[in-house]
Design an enzyme around this catalytic site. Sequence first.
Site, PDB file in Angstrom:
ATOM      1  N   ASN A  11       0.870  -1.175   0.000  1.00  0.00           N
ATOM      2  CA  ASN A  11       0.000   0.000   0.000  1.00  0.00           C
ATOM      3  C   ASN A  11       0.910   1.229   0.000  1.00  0.00           C
ATOM      4  O   ASN A  11       1.478   1.575   1.031  1.00  0.00           O
ATOM      5  CB  ASN A  11      -0.891  -0.030   1.256  1.00  0.00           C
ATOM      6  CG  ASN A  11      -1.731   1.230   1.394  1.00  0.00           C
ATOM      7  OD1 ASN A  11      -1.771   2.069   0.483  1.00  0.00           O
ATOM      8  ND2 ASN A  11      -2.402   1.369   2.525  1.00  0.00           N
TER       9      ASN A  11
ATOM     10  N   LYS B 180       0.175   4.211  -0.230  1.00  0.00           N
ATOM     11  CA  LYS B 180      -0.476   5.403   0.359  1.00  0.00           C
ATOM     12  C   LYS B 180      -0.243   6.606  -0.578  1.00  0.00           C
ATOM     13  O   LYS B 180      -0.187   6.412  -1.785  1.00  0.00           O
ATOM     14  CB  LYS B 180       0.010   5.630   1.791  1.00  0.00           C
ATOM     15  CG  LYS B 180      -0.173   4.353   2.636  1.00  0.00           C
ATOM     16  CD  LYS B 180      -0.009   4.533   4.122  1.00  0.00           C
ATOM     17  CE  LYS B 180      -0.238   3.195   4.820  1.00  0.00           C
ATOM     18  NZ  LYS B 180      -0.168   3.288   6.276  1.00  0.00           N
TER      19      LYS B 180
ATOM     20  N   HIS C 178      -9.455   0.872   4.888  1.00  0.00           N
ATOM     21  CA  HIS C 178      -8.190   1.099   5.608  1.00  0.00           C
ATOM     22  C   HIS C 178      -8.463   2.026   6.797  1.00  0.00           C
ATOM     23  O   HIS C 178      -9.299   2.934   6.696  1.00  0.00           O
ATOM     24  CB  HIS C 178      -7.153   1.719   4.665  1.00  0.00           C
ATOM     25  CG  HIS C 178      -5.785   1.738   5.262  1.00  0.00           C
ATOM     26  ND1 HIS C 178      -5.400   2.686   6.176  1.00  0.00           N
ATOM     27  CD2 HIS C 178      -4.738   0.898   5.121  1.00  0.00           C
ATOM     28  CE1 HIS C 178      -4.157   2.433   6.556  1.00  0.00           C
ATOM     29  NE2 HIS C 178      -3.738   1.349   5.938  1.00  0.00           N
TER      30      HIS C 178
ATOM     31  N   GLU D  88      -6.952   4.496   7.865  1.00  0.00           N
ATOM     32  CA  GLU D  88      -6.800   5.922   7.548  1.00  0.00           C
ATOM     33  C   GLU D  88      -8.060   6.457   6.872  1.00  0.00           C
ATOM     34  O   GLU D  88      -8.450   7.606   7.072  1.00  0.00           O
ATOM     35  CB  GLU D  88      -5.547   6.130   6.675  1.00  0.00           C
ATOM     36  CG  GLU D  88      -4.281   5.975   7.513  1.00  0.00           C
ATOM     37  CD  GLU D  88      -3.060   5.473   6.768  1.00  0.00           C
ATOM     38  OE1 GLU D  88      -3.019   5.543   5.536  1.00  0.00           O
ATOM     39  OE2 GLU D  88      -2.133   4.975   7.448  1.00  0.00           O
TER      40      GLU D  88
ATOM     41  N   GLU E 249      -5.117  -5.044  10.513  1.00  0.00           N
ATOM     42  CA  GLU E 249      -4.117  -3.998  10.728  1.00  0.00           C
ATOM     43  C   GLU E 249      -4.400  -3.283  12.045  1.00  0.00           C
ATOM     44  O   GLU E 249      -5.237  -2.364  12.081  1.00  0.00           O
ATOM     45  CB  GLU E 249      -4.174  -2.978   9.582  1.00  0.00           C
ATOM     46  CG  GLU E 249      -3.848  -3.556   8.229  1.00  0.00           C
ATOM     47  CD  GLU E 249      -3.317  -2.479   7.279  1.00  0.00           C
ATOM     48  OE1 GLU E 249      -2.183  -2.637   6.815  1.00  0.00           O
ATOM     49  OE2 GLU E 249      -4.018  -1.480   7.036  1.00  0.00           O
TER      50      GLU E 249
ATOM     51  N   GLY F 227       2.641   2.392  10.841  1.00  0.00           N
ATOM     52  CA  GLY F 227       3.559   3.521  10.694  1.00  0.00           C
ATOM     53  C   GLY F 227       4.257   3.904  11.983  1.00  0.00           C
ATOM     54  O   GLY F 227       4.865   4.969  12.075  1.00  0.00           O
TER      55      GLY F 227
ATOM     56  N   SER G 299       3.688  -2.040  10.325  1.00  0.00           N
ATOM     57  CA  SER G 299       5.147  -2.067  10.530  1.00  0.00           C
ATOM     58  C   SER G 299       5.761  -3.423  10.198  1.00  0.00           C
ATOM     59  O   SER G 299       6.707  -3.866  10.854  1.00  0.00           O
ATOM     60  CB  SER G 299       5.511  -1.642  11.961  1.00  0.00           C
ATOM     61  OG  SER G 299       5.069  -0.312  12.205  1.00  0.00           O
TER      62      SER G 299
HETATM   63  P1  13P Z   1       3.187   0.450   7.686  1.00  0.00           P
HETATM   64  O1  13P Z   1       3.696  -0.833   7.091  1.00  0.00           O
HETATM   65  O2  13P Z   1       3.885   1.664   7.210  1.00  0.00           O
HETATM   66  O3  13P Z   1       3.066   0.358   9.172  1.00  0.00           O
HETATM   67  O4  13P Z   1       1.668   0.616   7.133  1.00  0.00           O
HETATM   68  C1  13P Z   1       0.805  -0.445   7.213  1.00  0.00           C
HETATM   69  C2  13P Z   1      -0.420  -0.112   6.452  1.00  0.00           C
HETATM   70  O5  13P Z   1      -1.183   0.758   6.831  1.00  0.00           O
HETATM   71  C3  13P Z   1      -0.660  -0.835   5.195  1.00  0.00           C
HETATM   72  O6  13P Z   1      -1.957  -0.630   4.730  1.00  0.00           O
END
Ligand code: 13P
Length: 252
Positions: free
Chosen positions: A9, A11, A95, A97, A167, A173, A212
Amino acid sequence: MRDFLVAGNWKMNGSSAGNAELVAGIIAGAPRSDRVRLVICPPFPYLAPVAAQAAGSGVAVGAQTVSQHESGAFTGEVAPGMLRDIGCEYVIVGHSERRELYGETSATVAEKVKAALDAGLKPIVCVGETLEQRESGSTESVVEEQLGAVIDKVGIAAFATAVVAYEPVWAIGTGKTASPEQAQEVHRHIRALLAGHESDIAAATQILYGGSMKGENAAGLLAMPDIDGGLIGGASLKAADFLAIAQAAAQG
Ligand code: 13P
């Protein structure tokens, strides 16, 4: 036995030149394993060129979100049929976010999953608890509510196609990964939830871990019986980092 799916992803990151190099690196280094599928999910403007570059390589392309509507007066939105039209196979839906920053509710997520499936896309349905929810002991009920809304809307049979991604929000992150045991516990619960509807489907549904995940911790997570791959954020932006996770899956 379930195959592994390793999805990147990206982002809101990337550029035309940088993406071309990243995709070329991923294609060149993708593990030659029938048991590992790679998916890359760039931002909307880059989907078509990335899909064109990846065509025929075995690396699939997905979007990061999608409208629940087929077409019409929805300024700024992208329809599921458009994603299929330009060569997308997957789409990330729900997601954290999107839920947190853009107010997507479980009901909206369920509608998006339905629209994606109706258009022939494979949704990657994200679920996961915040730190506060984990600390108050409500991880299981949060995941049940998020996934339950989708199962109620699309039916359990849809999970022959749909993928689930667990997740934990506190691991995204932050550099704080769930331990393999912590993740496995929730993955097992998710599979049991699905099995409560239809055990054959539950046994075949891919459940990815995200938060992560990187080369150093991937093997431990992927060795868990109910972890079938990863949804990778930060570590999907460099070919070597993403491929290290793909290799861990190929050896798992
Ligand atoms: P990170 O791997 O940067 O923690 O992000 C995970 C994520 O949100 C994947 O959709």
